[in-house]
Design a protein around this motif. Structure first.
Motif, short mmCIF file in Angstrom:
data_model
loop_
_atom_site.label_atom_id
_atom_site.label_comp_id
_atom_site.label_asym_id
_atom_site.label_seq_id
_atom_site.Cartn_x
_atom_site.Cartn_y
_atom_site.Cartn_z
N ALA A 215 49.24 53.09 29.92
CA ALA A 215 50.14 53.88 29.07
C ALA A 215 50.93 54.89 29.90
N VAL A 216 50.27 55.50 30.90
CA VAL A 216 50.95 56.46 31.76
C VAL A 216 52.01 55.78 32.61
N VAL A 217 51.68 54.62 33.16
CA VAL A 217 52.64 53.89 34.00
C VAL A 217 53.86 53.50 33.18
N GLU A 218 53.65 53.00 31.98
CA GLU A 218 54.79 52.60 31.14
C GLU A 218 55.67 53.80 30.78
N ALA A 219 55.05 54.96 30.56
CA ALA A 219 55.84 56.16 30.26
C ALA A 219 56.64 56.62 31.47
N LEU A 220 56.02 56.62 32.64
CA LEU A 220 56.72 57.06 33.86
C LEU A 220 57.88 56.13 34.20
N MET A 221 57.76 54.86 33.88
CA MET A 221 58.81 53.90 34.18
C MET A 221 60.06 54.09 33.32
N CYS A 222 59.98 54.98 32.35
CA CYS A 222 61.16 55.30 31.54
C CYS A 222 62.11 56.25 32.28
N LEU A 223 61.67 56.80 33.40
CA LEU A 223 62.51 57.66 34.21
C LEU A 223 63.21 56.83 35.28
N ARG A 224 64.44 57.18 35.59
CA ARG A 224 65.19 56.46 36.63
C ARG A 224 64.49 56.59 37.98
N GLY A 225 64.55 55.52 38.76
CA GLY A 225 63.95 55.53 40.08
C GLY A 225 62.48 55.21 40.10
N ILE A 226 61.86 55.06 38.93
CA ILE A 226 60.43 54.78 38.87
C ILE A 226 60.22 53.40 38.27
N GLN A 227 59.86 52.45 39.12
CA GLN A 227 59.48 51.13 38.65
C GLN A 227 57.98 50.98 38.76
N VAL A 228 57.49 49.76 38.62
CA VAL A 228 56.04 49.60 38.42
C VAL A 228 55.22 50.08 39.61
N THR A 229 55.65 49.79 40.84
CA THR A 229 54.84 50.22 41.98
C THR A 229 54.84 51.74 42.13
N THR A 230 55.99 52.36 41.86
CA THR A 230 56.07 53.83 41.93
C THR A 230 55.27 54.47 40.80
N GLY A 231 55.45 53.96 39.58
CA GLY A 231 54.72 54.51 38.44
C GLY A 231 53.22 54.36 38.60
N PHE A 232 52.78 53.20 39.08
CA PHE A 232 51.36 52.97 39.31
C PHE A 232 50.84 53.89 40.40
N GLY A 233 51.62 54.05 41.47
CA GLY A 233 51.20 54.93 42.56
C GLY A 233 51.03 56.37 42.11
N LEU A 234 51.99 56.87 41.33
CA LEU A 234 51.90 58.25 40.84
C LEU A 234 50.73 58.41 39.88
N ALA A 235 50.53 57.43 39.02
CA ALA A 235 49.46 57.53 38.03
C ALA A 235 48.09 57.61 38.70
N VAL A 236 47.85 56.77 39.70
CA VAL A 236 46.52 56.75 40.31
C VAL A 236 46.34 57.88 41.31
N GLU A 237 47.42 58.37 41.92
CA GLU A 237 47.29 59.50 42.85
C GLU A 237 46.97 60.79 42.10
N ILE A 238 47.64 61.02 40.98
CA ILE A 238 47.39 62.25 40.20
C ILE A 238 46.10 62.13 39.40
N GLY A 239 45.89 60.96 38.81
CA GLY A 239 44.67 60.75 38.03
C GLY A 239 44.73 61.49 36.70
#
Length: 364
Positions: A215-239
């Motif tokens: 759910a977090v990855v899908e939400a982050l991907m709504c922002l420009r510049g954030i696709q699946v690898t970026t969204g997944f990376g941010l989600a797991v790094e922040i936790g």
């Protein structure tokens, strides 16, 4: 009066230096034990409860902390960058480090780091594997470009590493057999690493669709510049995004200016670069995309907005417009691009938090 026995552990791959401190009596008990978590637990249980243990974050990870917690021992992991050490203290040994940890824990001076679960750590390792593979691929391609540049060979088009460019690379020939072998080996290495990265990207995309951060990855991907690898990376790094606010997330990622102020003088320097280096890199890269012209969502964003709740996509659209306007303001002021992009990345971190935090357990 203190009721706990505070235990500092200086953990290494083979051995652990332990120091138990009873603050009410000042008694110290030190020992050198094996790094096996079961052996460490047996030594800790020699002391009457309640007991609280601490060790410094490092390459040994969180296995010991999770093991002790599962056994009912209150164990925390201290942020190594936040440990206090006297400037005049020039003697560093395992026993002294264990004692320092125990004393800091007793007076409440330990800055704890979040201990991820095994599943969360596995997801983070996958994300960092992707980062390492991308870095290796960039280096391999640079080797190919360097050989061609040194011998005055230039690709006639701007876009590189397309199918057409690869065919052009394979047509290049050198008089020296040794150089030809080196060149072909570098090209082969670049192609192998590109295939390796593609395979990792596919795994990341597959994992992101069905994990605790989906759910977090899908939400982050709504922002420009954030696709699946970026969204997944941010989600797991922040936790756990709920640990922060929109104002503190940038500080955690080291995107705020450093400062040295005294009396009436105040001096701000480069960003602190604290926290997750990989998370900061992802935001810096994503922030550049908000400089591009933007009037309405493109096809990718429109498809992504359909996957999230109305409150999420409304907030994401506000963020996209806001960040692009900030870029326009910086450009109008002729702000240095790198400095401006860092500021955009800091604000982008806040927008990511505003999308992710409400979706975390207990805040949905």
């Amino acid at each position: 009066m203190y009721e706990h026995t505070f235990i500092g552990l200086d953990v290494h791959a083979v051995s652990v230096a332990g120091c138990a401190l009873a603050p009410d009596t000042g008694e110290l008990v030190q020992a050198q034990i094996h790094s096996d978590p079961a052996v460490v637990l047996e030594w800790i249980r020699r002391f009457a409860p309640p007991v609280k243990a601490v060790y410094e974050s490092g390459p040994t990870g969180y296995v010991l902390a999770r093991f002790l917690r599962e056994a009912g021992i209150d164990c925390v992991v201290a942020a190594s960058s936040k440990l206090l050490r006297a400037p005049g203290d020039k003697v560093k040994t395992d026993k002294r480090d264990a004692r320092l940890l125990a004393e800091m824990l007793a007076v409440g001076s330990v800055t704890e780091v979040r201990v991820p679960t095994r599943e969360q750590e596995d997801l983070r390792d996958l994300s960092r594997l992707r980062a390492t593979a991308a870095k290796d691929l960039a280096h391999a391609r640079q080797h190919v470009n360097a050989i061609l540049l040194r011998h005055g060979i230039r690709y006639p088009k701007e876009t590189k590493w397309t199918k057409e460019h690869l065919l052009w690379l394979h047509r290049q020939r050198f008089d020296s057999p040794v150089l030809q072998f080196t060149y072909e080996a570098d090209v082969e290495q670049a192609e192998l690493l590109a295939a390796h990265l593609k395979r990792i990207d596919q795994r990341v995309a597959q994992t992101a669709k069905d994990c605790q951060y989906t759910a977090v990855v899908e939400a982050l991907m709504c922002l420009r510049g954030i696709q699946v690898t970026t969204g997944f990376g941010l989600a797991v790094e922040i936790g756990d995004w709920t640990r922060f606010t929109g104002a503190t997330i940038g500080s955690y990622l080291g995107l705020v200016p450093s400062e040295q102020s005294s009396g009436q003088s105040r001096h701000q320097g480069p960003i602190t670069k604290a926290g997750s280096k990989y998370g900061r890199k992802l935001l810096i890269e994503a922030a550049w995309q908000h400089r591009r012209p933007y009037a309405r969502p493109g096809a990718r964003l429109l498809g992504q907005l359909d996957l999230v709740a109305p409150a999420t996509w409304i907030r994401a659209l506000e963020g996209n417009h806001r960040l692009h306007r900030k870029w326009e303001q910086f450009d109008a002021r002729k702000k240095r691009s790198v400095t401006a992009n860092t500021a955009i990345a800091r604000e982008l971190a806040g927008w990511c938090w505003s999308l992710a935090a409400p979706l975390q357990p207990g805040n949905a």
